[in-house]
Design an enzyme around this catalytic site. Structure first.
Site, mmCIF file in Angstrom:
data_model
loop_
_atom_site.group_PDB
_atom_site.id
_atom_site.type_symbol
_atom_site.label_atom_id
_atom_site.label_comp_id
_atom_site.label_asym_id
_atom_site.label_seq_id
_atom_site.Cartn_x
_atom_site.Cartn_y
_atom_site.Cartn_z
ATOM 1 N N ARG A 1 11.433 -6.543 5.652
ATOM 2 C CA ARG A 1 11.298 -5.167 5.175
ATOM 3 C C ARG A 1 12.213 -4.222 5.946
ATOM 4 O O ARG A 1 12.391 -4.353 7.154
ATOM 5 C CB ARG A 1 9.842 -4.713 5.351
ATOM 6 C CG ARG A 1 9.617 -3.254 4.989
ATOM 7 C CD ARG A 1 8.172 -2.946 4.770
ATOM 8 N NE ARG A 1 7.417 -2.870 6.013
ATOM 9 C CZ ARG A 1 6.133 -2.551 6.066
ATOM 10 N NH1 ARG A 1 5.469 -2.312 4.945
ATOM 11 N NH2 ARG A 1 5.500 -2.507 7.216
ATOM 12 N N ARG B 1 -0.499 -8.597 13.444
ATOM 13 C CA ARG B 1 -1.050 -7.631 12.473
ATOM 14 C C ARG B 1 -1.822 -8.343 11.365
ATOM 15 O O ARG B 1 -2.867 -7.869 10.918
ATOM 16 C CB ARG B 1 0.090 -6.784 11.871
ATOM 17 C CG ARG B 1 0.624 -5.761 12.866
ATOM 18 C CD ARG B 1 1.996 -5.253 12.482
ATOM 19 N NE ARG B 1 2.008 -4.469 11.271
ATOM 20 C CZ ARG B 1 3.089 -4.314 10.495
ATOM 21 N NH1 ARG B 1 4.226 -4.905 10.813
ATOM 22 N NH2 ARG B 1 3.017 -3.571 9.423
ATOM 23 N N ARG C 1 -9.758 0.674 8.558
ATOM 24 C CA ARG C 1 -9.302 -0.680 8.849
ATOM 25 C C ARG C 1 -10.381 -1.479 9.573
ATOM 26 O O ARG C 1 -10.163 -2.640 9.885
ATOM 27 C CB ARG C 1 -8.066 -0.617 9.743
ATOM 28 C CG ARG C 1 -6.732 -0.805 9.001
ATOM 29 C CD ARG C 1 -5.662 -0.592 10.049
ATOM 30 N NE ARG C 1 -4.428 -1.242 9.792
ATOM 31 C CZ ARG C 1 -3.346 -0.629 9.293
ATOM 32 N NH1 ARG C 1 -3.423 0.609 8.893
ATOM 33 N NH2 ARG C 1 -2.209 -1.278 9.188
ATOM 34 N N ARG D 1 11.280 -1.207 11.007
ATOM 35 C CA ARG D 1 10.182 -0.740 11.845
ATOM 36 C C ARG D 1 10.049 -1.674 13.049
ATOM 37 O O ARG D 1 10.122 -2.883 12.897
ATOM 38 C CB ARG D 1 8.869 -0.760 11.046
ATOM 39 C CG ARG D 1 8.567 0.553 10.357
ATOM 40 C CD ARG D 1 7.376 0.464 9.455
ATOM 41 N NE ARG D 1 6.171 -0.069 10.082
ATOM 42 C CZ ARG D 1 4.972 -0.061 9.508
ATOM 43 N NH1 ARG D 1 4.830 0.445 8.298
ATOM 44 N NH2 ARG D 1 3.928 -0.569 10.114
ATOM 45 N N LYS E 1 0.824 -1.216 0.000
ATOM 46 C CA LYS E 1 0.000 0.000 0.000
ATOM 47 C C LYS E 1 0.860 1.269 0.000
ATOM 48 O O LYS E 1 0.624 2.172 -0.777
ATOM 49 C CB LYS E 1 -0.916 0.045 1.231
ATOM 50 C CG LYS E 1 -1.976 -1.028 1.271
ATOM 51 C CD LYS E 1 -2.972 -0.789 2.400
ATOM 52 C CE LYS E 1 -2.364 -0.774 3.777
ATOM 53 N NZ LYS E 1 -1.757 -2.052 4.214
#
Ligand code: AMP
Length: 206
Positions: free
Chosen positions: A122, A163, A88, A152, A13
């Site tokens: 990531r 998540r 969400r 992160r 996204k």
């Protein structure tokens, strides 16, 4: 155009939002980025959000909706906007319906089993937010802006699992919600980045 980018964590996204917002010259509004900025600055919102973000849970709807309501009231949003990571939950989508009319919702369809690896590997630029993956980028500085490459905090295996579970339970129902409104456009988010961008542009006719 008022647009939403829907998709699981790691579906791409953020990457696609930056491109689409630049192409359409509209602001890119990421609730995750807003929370991270507040966290960094130690604001009351940031302090409230921290416990949820660390656990991979959703920040309560009333906090999140208020942040988005205030952001969409800013001047630059008059020409349209692109929401990334909001709504969400069905409750957030209902609240957004009361604030604005949605022209299109792009759903980045992704294979959830592959997203665990994407997210845990990531790396992001701490300055500009550009995304990388450890397997293909080992430098410590961002190729775009020279900022420091970081992981992160919520991209650790435990939080990633939470998540993705939260996505399935609370966010995935939005696909049916927006399909019923006739505004949903689904693209294959597992294709290479440029191919996904091309699909999005094609779906929107831009
Ligand atoms: P993201 O950068 O979109 O992956 O968001 C990071 C974290 O911020 C999420 O795991 C949530 O804890 C929080 N967050 C971001 N957007 C929302 C939202 N729309 N509703 C609730 N929490 C959110």
């Amino acid at each position: 155009m008022n647009l939403i980018l829907l998709g699981a964590p790691g579906a791409g996204k953020g990457t696609q939002a930056v491109r689409l917002a630049a192409k359409l010259n509209i602001p890119h509004i990421s609730t995750g980025d807003i929370f991270r900025k507040n966290l960094k600055e130690g604001t009351p919102v940031g302090l409230k959000a921290k416990a949820y973000i660390d656990k991979g849970e959703l920040v309560p709807d009333e906090v999140t909706v208020e942040i988005v309501r205030l952001r969409l009231a800013e001047d630059d949003c008059k020409k349209g906007w692109l929401l990334d990571g909001f709504p969400r939950t069905i409750a957030q989508a209902g609240a957004l319906d009361k604030i604005a009319k949605i022209d299109a919702v792009i759903n980045l369809d992704a294979d959830l089993t592959k997203l665990i690896e994407r997210l845990t590997g990531r790396r992001v630029c701490g300055a500009c937010g550009e995304s990388y993956h450890v397997d293909t980028y080992s430098k410590t500085e961002c190729a775009k802006c020279g900022g420091k490459i970081i992981r992160r905090d919520d991209d650790n295996p435990q939080t990633v699992e939470s998540r993705l579970n939260v996505y399935t339970a609370q966010t995935e129902p939005l696909i049916a919600y927006y399909a019923a409104k006739g505004v949903l456009k689904t693209v294959d988010g597992m294709k290479p980045i440029d191919a996904v961008t091309a699909q999005i542009y094609g779906a929107l006719g831009v």
